[in-house]
Design a protein around this motif. Structure first.
Motif, PDB file in Angstrom:
ATOM      1  N   MET A   1       0.843  -1.184   0.000  1.00 49.46           N
ATOM      2  CA  MET A   1       0.000   0.000   0.000  1.00 49.46           C
ATOM      3  C   MET A   1       0.879   1.234   0.000  1.00 49.46           C
ATOM      4  O   MET A   1       1.466   1.599   1.006  1.00 49.46           O
ATOM      5  CB  MET A   1      -0.899   0.017   1.238  1.00 49.46           C
ATOM      6  N   SER A   2       0.991   1.846  -1.154  1.00 48.19           N
ATOM      7  CA  SER A   2       1.800   3.046  -1.251  1.00 48.19           C
ATOM      8  C   SER A   2       1.122   4.009  -2.195  1.00 48.19           C
ATOM      9  O   SER A   2       0.129   3.679  -2.836  1.00 48.19           O
ATOM     10  CB  SER A   2       3.210   2.708  -1.750  1.00 48.19           C
ATOM     11  N   GLY A   3       1.663   5.188  -2.305  1.00 46.16           N
ATOM     12  CA  GLY A   3       1.066   6.164  -3.198  1.00 46.16           C
ATOM     13  C   GLY A   3      -0.103   6.872  -2.541  1.00 46.16           C
ATOM     14  O   GLY A   3      -0.080   7.195  -1.355  1.00 46.16           O
ATOM     15  N   LYS A   4      -1.143   7.104  -3.319  1.00 44.02           N
ATOM     16  CA  LYS A   4      -2.287   7.869  -2.829  1.00 44.02           C
ATOM     17  C   LYS A   4      -3.067   7.087  -1.767  1.00 44.02           C
ATOM     18  O   LYS A   4      -3.203   5.863  -1.861  1.00 44.02           O
ATOM     19  CB  LYS A   4      -3.229   8.186  -3.990  1.00 44.02           C
ATOM     20  N   PRO A   5      -3.615   7.806  -0.764  1.00 44.02           N
ATOM     21  CA  PRO A   5      -4.533   7.136   0.164  1.00 44.02           C
ATOM     22  C   PRO A   5      -5.720   6.559  -0.607  1.00 44.02           C
ATOM     23  O   PRO A   5      -6.146   7.124  -1.629  1.00 44.02           O
ATOM     24  CB  PRO A   5      -4.989   8.266   1.090  1.00 44.02           C
ATOM     25  N   ARG A   6      -6.216   5.424  -0.113  1.00 47.26           N
ATOM     26  CA  ARG A   6      -7.410   4.812  -0.725  1.00 47.26           C
ATOM     27  C   ARG A   6      -8.525   4.796   0.312  1.00 47.26           C
ATOM     28  O   ARG A   6      -8.359   4.283   1.415  1.00 47.26           O
ATOM     29  CB  ARG A   6      -7.125   3.400  -1.220  1.00 47.26           C
ATOM     30  N   LEU A   7      -9.676   5.334  -0.071  1.00 48.96           N
ATOM     31  CA  LEU A   7     -10.828   5.435   0.807  1.00 48.96           C
ATOM     32  C   LEU A   7     -11.887   4.430   0.372  1.00 48.96           C
ATOM     33  O   LEU A   7     -12.215   4.350  -0.818  1.00 48.96           O
ATOM     34  CB  LEU A   7     -11.428   6.843   0.748  1.00 48.96           C
ATOM     35  N   THR A   8     -12.411   3.663   1.317  1.00 42.99           N
ATOM     36  CA  THR A   8     -13.469   2.701   1.014  1.00 42.99           C
ATOM     37  C   THR A   8     -14.712   3.043   1.821  1.00 42.99           C
ATOM     38  O   THR A   8     -14.680   3.070   3.057  1.00 42.99           O
ATOM     39  CB  THR A   8     -13.012   1.259   1.334  1.00 42.99           C
ATOM     40  N   TYR A   9     -15.787   3.303   1.089  1.00 44.21           N
ATOM     41  CA  TYR A   9     -17.057   3.701   1.721  1.00 44.21           C
ATOM     42  C   TYR A   9     -18.133   3.610   0.641  1.00 44.21           C
ATOM     43  O   TYR A   9     -17.899   3.049  -0.431  1.00 44.21           O
ATOM     44  CB  TYR A   9     -16.943   5.134   2.267  1.00 44.21           C
ATOM     45  N   LEU A  10     -19.293   4.175   0.911  1.00 43.73           N
ATOM     46  CA  LEU A  10     -20.325   4.279  -0.106  1.00 43.73           C
ATOM     47  C   LEU A  10     -20.078   5.523  -0.960  1.00 43.73           C
ATOM     48  O   LEU A  10     -19.322   6.405  -0.560  1.00 43.73           O
ATOM     49  CB  LEU A  10     -21.710   4.365   0.531  1.00 43.73           C
ATOM     50  N   ASN A  11     -20.742   5.595  -2.092  1.00 44.37           N
ATOM     51  CA  ASN A  11     -20.627   6.772  -2.952  1.00 44.37           C
ATOM     52  C   ASN A  11     -21.587   7.852  -2.455  1.00 44.37           C
ATOM     53  O   ASN A  11     -22.604   8.156  -3.068  1.00 44.37           O
ATOM     54  CB  ASN A  11     -20.932   6.400  -4.402  1.00 44.37           C
ATOM     55  N   GLY A  12     -21.239   8.406  -1.316  1.00 47.56           N
ATOM     56  CA  GLY A  12     -22.048   9.442  -0.683  1.00 47.56           C
ATOM     57  C   GLY A  12     -21.297  10.018   0.498  1.00 47.56           C
ATOM     58  O   GLY A  12     -20.191   9.583   0.816  1.00 47.56           O
ATOM     59  N   ARG A  13     -21.895  10.986   1.147  1.00 48.62           N
ATOM     60  CA  ARG A  13     -21.194  11.713   2.210  1.00 48.62           C
ATOM     61  C   ARG A  13     -20.947  10.835   3.445  1.00 48.62           C
ATOM     62  O   ARG A  13     -19.855  10.379   3.673  1.00 48.62           O
ATOM     63  CB  ARG A  13     -21.992  12.969   2.588  1.00 48.62           C
ATOM     64  N   GLY A  14     -21.950  10.674   4.248  1.00 48.78           N
ATOM     65  CA  GLY A  14     -21.828   9.834   5.436  1.00 48.78           C
ATOM     66  C   GLY A  14     -20.646  10.220   6.310  1.00 48.78           C
ATOM     67  O   GLY A  14     -20.258  11.391   6.407  1.00 48.78           O
ATOM     68  N   ARG A  15     -20.048   9.205   6.921  1.00 48.88           N
ATOM     69  CA  ARG A  15     -18.932   9.446   7.842  1.00 48.88           C
ATOM     70  C   ARG A  15     -17.597   9.628   7.121  1.00 48.88           C
ATOM     71  O   ARG A  15     -16.597   9.963   7.758  1.00 48.88           O
ATOM     72  CB  ARG A  15     -18.837   8.299   8.855  1.00 48.88           C
ATOM     73  N   MET A  16     -17.595   9.412   5.805  1.00 46.64           N
ATOM     74  CA  MET A  16     -16.356   9.608   5.054  1.00 46.64           C
ATOM     75  C   MET A  16     -16.174  11.061   4.614  1.00 46.64           C
ATOM     76  O   MET A  16     -15.048  11.487   4.362  1.00 46.64           O
ATOM     77  CB  MET A  16     -16.333   8.708   3.815  1.00 46.64           C
ATOM     78  N   GLU A  17     -17.253  11.826   4.563  1.00 44.28           N
ATOM     79  CA  GLU A  17     -17.143  13.157   3.964  1.00 44.28           C
ATOM     80  C   GLU A  17     -16.163  14.082   4.697  1.00 44.28           C
ATOM     81  O   GLU A  17     -15.385  14.783   4.034  1.00 44.28           O
ATOM     82  CB  GLU A  17     -18.525  13.807   3.852  1.00 44.28           C
ATOM     83  N   PRO A  18     -16.138  14.116   6.039  1.00 38.63           N
ATOM     84  CA  PRO A  18     -15.126  14.971   6.680  1.00 38.63           C
ATOM     85  C   PRO A  18     -13.692  14.534   6.372  1.00 38.63           C
ATOM     86  O   PRO A  18     -12.776  15.372   6.350  1.00 38.63           O
ATOM     87  CB  PRO A  18     -15.432  14.855   8.178  1.00 38.63           C
ATOM     88  N   ILE A  19     -13.503  13.246   6.101  1.00 42.79           N
ATOM     89  CA  ILE A  19     -12.175  12.753   5.715  1.00 42.79           C
ATOM     90  C   ILE A  19     -11.828  13.267   4.326  1.00 42.79           C
ATOM     91  O   ILE A  19     -10.702  13.739   4.082  1.00 42.79           O
ATOM     92  CB  ILE A  19     -12.145  11.208   5.773  1.00 42.79           C
ATOM     93  N   ARG A  20     -12.787  13.209   3.415  1.00 41.75           N
ATOM     94  CA  ARG A  20     -12.561  13.771   2.071  1.00 41.75           C
ATOM     95  C   ARG A  20     -12.236  15.262   2.157  1.00 41.75           C
ATOM     96  O   ARG A  20     -11.337  15.763   1.484  1.00 41.75           O
ATOM     97  CB  ARG A  20     -13.801  13.556   1.194  1.00 41.75           C
ATOM     98  N   TRP A  21     -12.972  15.966   2.982  1.00 36.83           N
ATOM     99  CA  TRP A  21     -12.746  17.402   3.155  1.00 36.83           C
ATOM    100  C   TRP A  21     -11.333  17.682   3.675  1.00 36.83           C
ATOM    101  O   TRP A  21     -10.651  18.581   3.172  1.00 36.83           O
ATOM    102  CB  TRP A  21     -13.767  17.971   4.144  1.00 36.83           C
ATOM    103  N   LEU A  22     -10.909  16.929   4.680  1.00 38.29           N
ATOM    104  CA  LEU A  22      -9.605  17.201   5.287  1.00 38.29           C
ATOM    105  C   LEU A  22      -8.465  16.895   4.325  1.00 38.29           C
ATOM    106  O   LEU A  22      -7.500  17.665   4.220  1.00 38.29           O
ATOM    107  CB  LEU A  22      -9.457  16.405   6.584  1.00 38.29           C
ATOM    108  N   LEU A  23      -8.580  15.786   3.606  1.00 41.34           N
ATOM    109  CA  LEU A  23      -7.571  15.481   2.585  1.00 41.34           C
ATOM    110  C   LEU A  23      -7.588  16.543   1.480  1.00 41.34           C
ATOM    111  O   LEU A  23      -6.532  16.982   1.004  1.00 41.34           O
ATOM    112  CB  LEU A  23      -7.825  14.094   1.989  1.00 41.34           C
TER     113      LEU A  23
END
Length: 222
Positions: A1-23
């Motif tokens: 696992m190298s290079g870009k971070p990989r995010l696994t979630y649904l295709n929507g905001r939910g609990r991943m959205e603040p992570i997307r925002w911070l990155l």
């Protein structure tokens, strides 16, 4: 696992959205894998990728990280968005926790039963205007600086602009009585990395629709 971070979630905001925002605010490009079925979710669990059998999952720096708060604090620390010392981090943590309480109400709103929609909407409006936004209006007014902590953009600022925009989607005039937050919104929205994140075609997700709600229920409800 190298290079870009990989995010696994649904295709929507939910609990991943603040992570997307911070990155996004940190200017970090990332890749995403979207869960669409219960079987894909169960496969992750059986494969040992989800420590507590929950998403979000973020693969970064050779780690498979779960638990939203842990992921966010790691990203904030890694990309210098977590203050310069312990006291600044404590302030950032307090502000983030308050914003998270408000965002939790927004997160759950699409799942409200029809008979509770109006009550829950009014609760979001009341809490935003009387409990949460006045705190940040006062902080910005008292120290007269552009950002919440240490006169430098931090995790707390990023979560606050996310919350402001999310509440405005439901209550467009919510900032009418908050001139400091109006100016803060303009400043944050014009930061190059955030301006890019707010453009069409960015990883930022739209407000949850019926399809997103159905997908969440299909994947996570037994």
């Amino acid at each position: 696992m190298s290079g870009k971070p990989r995010l696994t979630y649904l295709n929507g905001r939910g609990r991943m959205e603040p992570i997307r925002w911070l990155l996004g605010a940190a200017g970090v490009e990332f890749e995403e894998t979207f869960l669409e079925t219960r079987e894909e979710y169960e496969k992750l669990i059986k494969g040992g990728s989800l420590l507590f059998q929950q998403v979000p999952l973020v693969e970064i720096d050779g780690m498979k990280m779960v638990q939203t708060r842990a992921i966010l604090s790691y990203i904030a620390g890694k990309y210098n968005l977590y203050g310069k010392d312990l006291k600044e981090r404590a302030l950032i943590d307090m502000y983030v926790e308050g914003i998270t309480d408000l965002m939790q109400m927004i997160l759950m709103f699409p799942f409200s039963p029809p008979e509770e929609k109006e009550k829950n909407f009014n609760s979001i409006k009341e809490k935003a205007t009387n409990r949460y936004f006045p705190v940040f209006e006062k902080v910005l007014k008292q120290h007269g600086q552009d950002f919440l902590v240490g006169n430098k953009c931090s995790w707390a600022d990023v979560q606050l602009i996310e919350a402001i925009l999310a509440v405005e989607e439901k209550i467009p005039a919510v900032l009418l009585a908050f001139p400091q937050l109006q100016a803060f919104k303009i400043r944050m929205s014009n930061m190059p990395t955030i301006k890019k994140f707010l453009q069409p075609g960015s990883p930022r997700k739209p407000p949850p629709d019926d399809h997103y709600v159905e997908t969440v229920l299909k994947i996570f409800k037994n």
